[in-house]
Design a protein around this motif. Structure first.
Motif, PDB file in Angstrom:
ATOM      1  N   LYS A   1       0.915  -1.116  -0.002  1.00  0.00           N
ATOM      2  CA  LYS A   1      -0.221   0.114   0.187  1.00  0.00           C
ATOM      3  C   LYS A   1       1.038   1.376  -0.054  1.00  0.00           C
ATOM      4  N   ASP A   2       2.018   1.252   0.531  1.00  0.00           N
ATOM      5  CA  ASP A   2       3.164   2.220   0.724  1.00  0.00           C
ATOM      6  C   ASP A   2       3.616   2.310  -0.799  1.00  0.00           C
ATOM      7  N   LEU A   3       3.730   1.365  -1.308  1.00  0.00           N
ATOM      8  CA  LEU A   3       4.400   1.537  -2.805  1.00  0.00           C
ATOM      9  C   LEU A   3       3.389   2.202  -3.681  1.00  0.00           C
ATOM     10  N   LEU A   4       2.145   1.870  -3.607  1.00  0.00           N
ATOM     11  CA  LEU A   4       1.162   2.462  -4.263  1.00  0.00           C
ATOM     12  C   LEU A   4       0.962   3.982  -4.195  1.00  0.00           C
ATOM     13  N   ARG A   5       1.233   4.673  -2.910  1.00  0.00           N
ATOM     14  CA  ARG A   5       1.387   5.844  -2.631  1.00  0.00           C
ATOM     15  C   ARG A   5       2.527   6.459  -3.134  1.00  0.00           C
ATOM     16  N   ALA A   6       3.633   5.766  -3.139  1.00  0.00           N
ATOM     17  CA  ALA A   6       4.774   6.479  -3.594  1.00  0.00           C
ATOM     18  C   ALA A   6       4.820   6.591  -5.187  1.00  0.00           C
TER      19      ALA A   6
ATOM     20  N   ARG B   1      -7.056 -13.895 -18.958  1.00  0.00           N
ATOM     21  CA  ARG B   1      -6.939 -12.504 -19.172  1.00  0.00           C
ATOM     22  C   ARG B   1      -7.310 -11.381 -18.080  1.00  0.00           C
ATOM     23  N   MET B   2      -6.461 -10.635 -17.923  1.00  0.00           N
ATOM     24  CA  MET B   2      -6.800  -9.593 -16.712  1.00  0.00           C
ATOM     25  C   MET B   2      -8.051  -8.887 -17.143  1.00  0.00           C
ATOM     26  N   SER B   3      -8.554  -8.202 -16.235  1.00  0.00           N
ATOM     27  CA  SER B   3      -9.696  -7.150 -16.373  1.00  0.00           C
ATOM     28  C   SER B   3      -9.432  -6.358 -17.397  1.00  0.00           C
ATOM     29  N   SER B   4     -10.357  -5.717 -18.116  1.00  0.00           N
ATOM     30  CA  SER B   4     -10.034  -4.907 -19.124  1.00  0.00           C
ATOM     31  C   SER B   4      -9.845  -3.480 -18.688  1.00  0.00           C
ATOM     32  N   ARG B   5     -10.139  -3.349 -17.388  1.00  0.00           N
ATOM     33  CA  ARG B   5      -9.891  -1.988 -16.754  1.00  0.00           C
ATOM     34  C   ARG B   5      -8.541  -1.904 -16.236  1.00  0.00           C
ATOM     35  N   SER B   6      -7.671  -2.952 -16.283  1.00  0.00           N
ATOM     36  CA  SER B   6      -6.417  -2.812 -15.774  1.00  0.00           C
ATOM     37  C   SER B   6      -5.538  -2.134 -16.872  1.00  0.00           C
ATOM     38  N   PRO B   7      -4.777  -1.313 -16.425  1.00  0.00           N
ATOM     39  CA  PRO B   7      -3.608  -0.557 -17.165  1.00  0.00           C
ATOM     40  C   PRO B   7      -2.844  -1.652 -18.092  1.00  0.00           C
ATOM     41  N   THR B   8      -2.636  -1.532 -19.428  1.00  0.00           N
ATOM     42  CA  THR B   8      -1.914  -2.065 -20.252  1.00  0.00           C
ATOM     43  C   THR B   8      -0.402  -2.275 -19.722  1.00  0.00           C
ATOM     44  N   HIS B   9       0.110  -0.610 -19.099  1.00  0.00           N
ATOM     45  CA  HIS B   9       1.397  -0.496 -19.157  1.00  0.00           C
ATOM     46  C   HIS B   9       1.850  -1.147 -17.657  1.00  0.00           C
ATOM     47  N   MET B  10       0.840  -1.579 -16.908  1.00  0.00           N
ATOM     48  CA  MET B  10       1.007  -1.918 -15.601  1.00  0.00           C
ATOM     49  C   MET B  10       1.884  -3.055 -15.407  1.00  0.00           C
ATOM     50  N   SER B  11       2.788  -3.318 -14.297  1.00  0.00           N
ATOM     51  CA  SER B  11       3.764  -4.528 -14.244  1.00  0.00           C
ATOM     52  C   SER B  11       2.618  -5.860 -14.163  1.00  0.00           C
ATOM     53  N   PRO B  12       2.922  -6.891 -14.868  1.00  0.00           N
ATOM     54  CA  PRO B  12       2.036  -8.114 -14.866  1.00  0.00           C
ATOM     55  C   PRO B  12       1.998  -8.609 -13.435  1.00  0.00           C
ATOM     56  N   TRP B  13       3.053  -8.599 -12.429  1.00  0.00           N
ATOM     57  CA  TRP B  13       3.167  -9.063 -11.385  1.00  0.00           C
ATOM     58  C   TRP B  13       2.436  -7.757 -10.238  1.00  0.00           C
ATOM     59  N   LYS B  14       2.411  -6.704 -10.857  1.00  0.00           N
ATOM     60  CA  LYS B  14       1.590  -5.685  -9.923  1.00  0.00           C
ATOM     61  C   LYS B  14       0.188  -5.930 -10.186  1.00  0.00           C
ATOM     62  N   ALA B  15      -0.164  -6.148 -11.566  1.00  0.00           N
ATOM     63  CA  ALA B  15      -1.596  -6.276 -11.876  1.00  0.00           C
ATOM     64  C   ALA B  15      -2.202  -7.196 -11.118  1.00  0.00           C
ATOM     65  N   THR B  16      -1.230  -8.615 -10.878  1.00  0.00           N
ATOM     66  CA  THR B  16      -1.656  -9.701 -10.244  1.00  0.00           C
ATOM     67  C   THR B  16      -1.880  -9.537  -8.773  1.00  0.00           C
ATOM     68  N   PHE B  17      -1.017  -8.734  -8.221  1.00  0.00           N
ATOM     69  CA  PHE B  17      -1.231  -8.162  -6.672  1.00  0.00           C
ATOM     70  C   PHE B  17      -2.368  -7.360  -6.671  1.00  0.00           C
ATOM     71  N   MET B  18      -2.788  -6.628  -7.435  1.00  0.00           N
ATOM     72  CA  MET B  18      -3.746  -5.475  -7.258  1.00  0.00           C
ATOM     73  C   MET B  18      -5.085  -6.385  -7.317  1.00  0.00           C
ATOM     74  N   ARG B  19      -5.083  -7.504  -8.450  1.00  0.00           N
ATOM     75  CA  ARG B  19      -6.284  -8.176  -8.539  1.00  0.00           C
ATOM     76  C   ARG B  19      -6.525  -8.849  -7.353  1.00  0.00           C
ATOM     77  N   GLN B  20      -5.553  -9.276  -6.719  1.00  0.00           N
ATOM     78  CA  GLN B  20      -5.709 -10.461  -5.632  1.00  0.00           C
ATOM     79  C   GLN B  20      -6.179  -9.461  -4.486  1.00  0.00           C
ATOM     80  N   HIS B  21      -5.722  -8.348  -4.296  1.00  0.00           N
ATOM     81  CA  HIS B  21      -5.985  -7.601  -3.193  1.00  0.00           C
ATOM     82  C   HIS B  21      -7.534  -6.999  -3.379  1.00  0.00           C
ATOM     83  N   THR B  22      -8.134  -6.807  -4.477  1.00  0.00           N
ATOM     84  CA  THR B  22      -9.348  -6.532  -4.889  1.00  0.00           C
ATOM     85  C   THR B  22     -10.500  -7.497  -4.662  1.00  0.00           C
ATOM     86  N   ILE B  23      -9.847  -8.870  -4.872  1.00  0.00           N
ATOM     87  CA  ILE B  23     -10.792  -9.924  -4.571  1.00  0.00           C
ATOM     88  C   ILE B  23     -10.643 -10.085  -3.064  1.00  0.00           C
ATOM     89  N   GLU B  24      -9.952 -10.018  -2.410  1.00  0.00           N
ATOM     90  CA  GLU B  24      -9.887  -9.944  -0.868  1.00  0.00           C
ATOM     91  C   GLU B  24     -10.821  -9.118  -0.434  1.00  0.00           C
TER      92      GLU B  24
END
Length: 704
Positions: free
Chosen positions: A287-292, A325-348
């Protein structure tokens, strides 16, 4: 008298901005001395004074003292001083040097326009003071005339505002130069600067204002103050700064902040080499990385580093990027691992707090029969029932894809892997099905009673029956491989890891088998009632019994490592992951254990606990999901044991509505619902917690 008002005498200074009322009266009375209409009477009075041998020196001294007193310049002369005589001069020469007060003003505020006046006054004062005892009426007139002219000029200067240039400051006196008690100002409440002053004057107020200091024109003592400050120790400097701040006004403190804050706003992250910057950022929480990342562009590039987020995913237990495939709303330039983490967090967060109204899909099909077994793999759901059938459902659409018909008795056990389904029935057979086509590929005969339990590993399945035996089958060929004989009562539960088979039975025993040699390696004795549940991770065997205890065994030695006590009834369901055991009991409680230490970590109870027996459970690193005979499915925090919320709460709960089985993956929960008395229709409920948003009809569109 001359000695009392000489230039070298130290006279107190007075605010000259305006005359006092007493001074005004004195000026008017003295000015009247030179008025032609009254000069004769004054002469006569002076003659009378001389005739009466009135001491003119005392009169002069008295008048002078009154004058000085009214101006706040009190003379304290010794008796007998001032008797020196001088010569009489003409009126033009009567302007002499005034007292030290006037000298102070002339020195500090030189004015070309006032030089003549000052010189005249100085001459007059000198001449007058040299002759304190006039010898004739004419000398007296000259004396009082000089005084009159000096006072008249001063009065005019006061009225014209010329006195505003004097460096005098009124102390504790009002504009009328009177103190609060109405008396004239005295030297104790008035002051005049004796140092050089370069300030400007505000005509409206009559007060002096210092020149605004600049870097090129600092206050005179600033360098001395700074040099003194640099000689102090750190503790002394801190103390001085604290005192300085305490004495400052809010505007000055605000100025300090504006100067100091930019000193700490250096972008040290961007100045570091990329490797060091990433090392620093790796210590931050996600969460601090996202703020940074929202700070600036350079920080965004660093905070989106793919390897950095891979490490964060690893810490969160995410081992790989999902293939879908990731959600269509996920930014295409986002790191694949970051997108995976963000998706997992949203699911939680969806599990924890997403709205549940109109959310579940309802799958109906088994009429009023009981759903006895439930499997969930990928997007397929398989339900077995005592109506002799199994049904394959789409978890995406909720439609029944096909019904598997072939058993002649109720289906009481099942396993699923990919598109292969294995079922066991009261007809004493096992059947192998192709879920894609619904075709029964093999029927496995051998047991002589109900196939009550089974466990699939790879291409082999081990089945346990009420005939007290276990059998090993090859599901690809449908061939019988081994039979394990040793129990003397119905086999109720079985676990197979590909190497060893562990079974629990109604004979109170737990046995460890080598299926290849059909040998019983260990008989684990200790329970005093039927064994209903088992967990096996290759190292430990955990068994739950009707005797209310849970036992932890070492599989290699067969020794009982721990006996877990705390439940009050039958342990109907258990799940083991990474040495953490979660057990559900008919006493309506759920407990979390550490099987290495034997300690109970959490008891999931409290005011939100189940009101009836726990029928099924599942858990992961974050949550425990439990179902109950009271018609509810509850979500708990596995770390703290806190109740989060009800995921399902049947309207008929407590009146016959039951949740028999639950199965879940990361994004979906499937619940088998029914009743014992017909109050609740038999059905499956599917809840989706994926990242997609709700459709207009209230359903969830899953990711495909």
């Amino acid at each position: 008298m001359a000695e009392c008002i000489s230039i070298n005498s130290d006279l107190p200074k007075q605010d000259c901005s305006s005359p006092s009322p007493t001074e005004t009266v004195c000026l008017e009375s003295l000015c009247a001395e030179n008025n032609p209409s009254t000069s004769q009477s004054n002469t006569e009075q002076l003659s009378n004074l001389q005739i009466d041998n009135y001491n003119i020196d005392q009169v002069e001294k008295l008048e002078k003292n009154n004058f000085l007193n009214e101006l706040g310049l009190v003379e304290e002369c010794e008796d007998g001083v001032g008797d020196n005589e001088g010569t009489d001069d003409d009126d033009d020469d009567t302007n002499s040097k005034d007292d030290n007060w006037e000298d102070c003003l002339d020195q500090e505020f030189p004015d070309d326009n006032s030089e003549d006046v000052t010189s005249n006054e100085e001459t007059s004062i000198d001449n007058i003071t040299q002759s304190n005892t006039p010898k004739s009426t004419q000398s007296k007139r000259n004396y009082f005339g000089a005084i009159e002219r000096i006072l008249r000029k001063r009065k005019l200067d006061v009225n014209n505002g010329l006195s505003l240039s004097l460096p005098c400051k009124r102390i504790q006196c009002d504009s009328s130069n009177l103190c609060s008690d109405g008396a004239s100002a005295t030297p104790t409440n008035s002051s005049c600067s004796s140092q050089s002053f370069s300030g400007s004057i505000t005509p409206a107020s009559g007060r002096s204002r210092a020149t605004i200091p600049t870097k090129d024109n600092p206050p005179p003592d600033l360098s001395i103050w700074l040099n003194r400050f640099t000689t102090w120790s750190n503790a002394e400097r801190i103390m001085a700064i604290n005192e300085l701040i305490a004495s400052c006004e809010p505007t000055q403190v605000r100025h300090m902040m504006q100067v100091i804050e930019p000193q700490f706003q250096r972008d040290f992250i961007s100045l570091l080499p990329k490797e060091l910057a990433l090392k620093v950022l790796s210590f931050l929480e996600p969460k601090d990385l996202l703020r940074a990342a929202q700070t600036c562009r350079s920080w965004r590039v660093l905070a989106d580093d793919n390897l950095l987020w891979k490490e964060k995913c690893k810490q969160a237990g995410i081992e790989e990027i999902p293939k879908k495939r990731m959600s269509s709303r996920s930014p295409t330039h986002m790191s694949p691992w970051k997108a995976t983490f963000m998706r997992q967090h949203t699911i939680e967060m969806n599990w924890r707090s997403s709205p549940l109204n109109r959310m579940p899909k309802v799958l109906k099909g088994h009429d009023d029969h009981v759903i006895t077994c439930l499997q969930f793999c990928g997007n397929r759901i398989v339900s077995g029932s005592d109506d002799n059938t199994l049904k394959v459902w789409s978890a995406t659409t909720g439609k029944c894809l096909r019904t598997l018909v072939g058993h002649t008795g109720g289906v009481w056990s099942s396993q699923m892997s990919g598109s292969t389904i294995i079922s066991g029935s009261t007809d004493r057979t096992l059947k192998v099905w192709d879920a894609d086509t619904g075709v029964c590929m093999h029927t496995l005969y051998g047991h002589t009673s109900t196939v009550r339990c089974m466990h699939l590993h790879g291409k082999k399945v081990v089945s346990g029956s009420r005939d007290a035996t276990l059998r090993v089958w090859d599901i690809e060929t449908g061939s019988f491989l081994h039979v394990l004989v040793g129990h003397v009562a119905a086999v109720r539960c079985v676990q197979y890891d590909g190497r060893l088979v562990v079974s629990g039975a109604y004979d109170f025993m737990v046995k460890v088998w080598n299926p290849d040699t059909q040998e019983c390696l260990h008989t684990l004795e200790g329970h005093t009632n039927r064994v209903y549940s088992l967990q096996f991770d290759g190292v430990h065997v955990v068994s739950g019994s009707l005797d209310t205890s849970i036992r932890v065994w070492e599989v290699e030695t067969g020794a009982c490592k721990h006996t877990l006590m705390g439940h009050q009834s039958l342990t109907s369901g258990m799940e083991l992951r990474n040495n953490i055991l979660v057990s559900g009991n008919a006493d309506s409680t759920v407990k979390v254990w550490d099987i290495v230490t034997g300690q109970c970590l959490q008891t999931l109870s409290g005011p939100y606990k189940h009101q009836s027996a726990v029928t099924c459970l599942q858990f992961n690193k974050r949550f425990v999901i439990t179902s109950s005979d009271d018609g509810t499915v509850k979500l708990w925090d596995v770390q703290t044991g806190e109740f989060i919320r009800n995921l399902v709460a049947l309207d008929s709960g407590g009146a016959g509505g039951v949740v028999w089985r639950i199965r879940a993956n990361d994004t979906k929960l499937v619940c088998a619902v029914g009743s014992r008395n017909g109050t609740e229709e038999t059905k499956l409920l599917v809840l989706n917690f994926d990242v997609e948003s709700n459709n207009s009809d209230g359903t969830i569109t899953p990711s495909r």
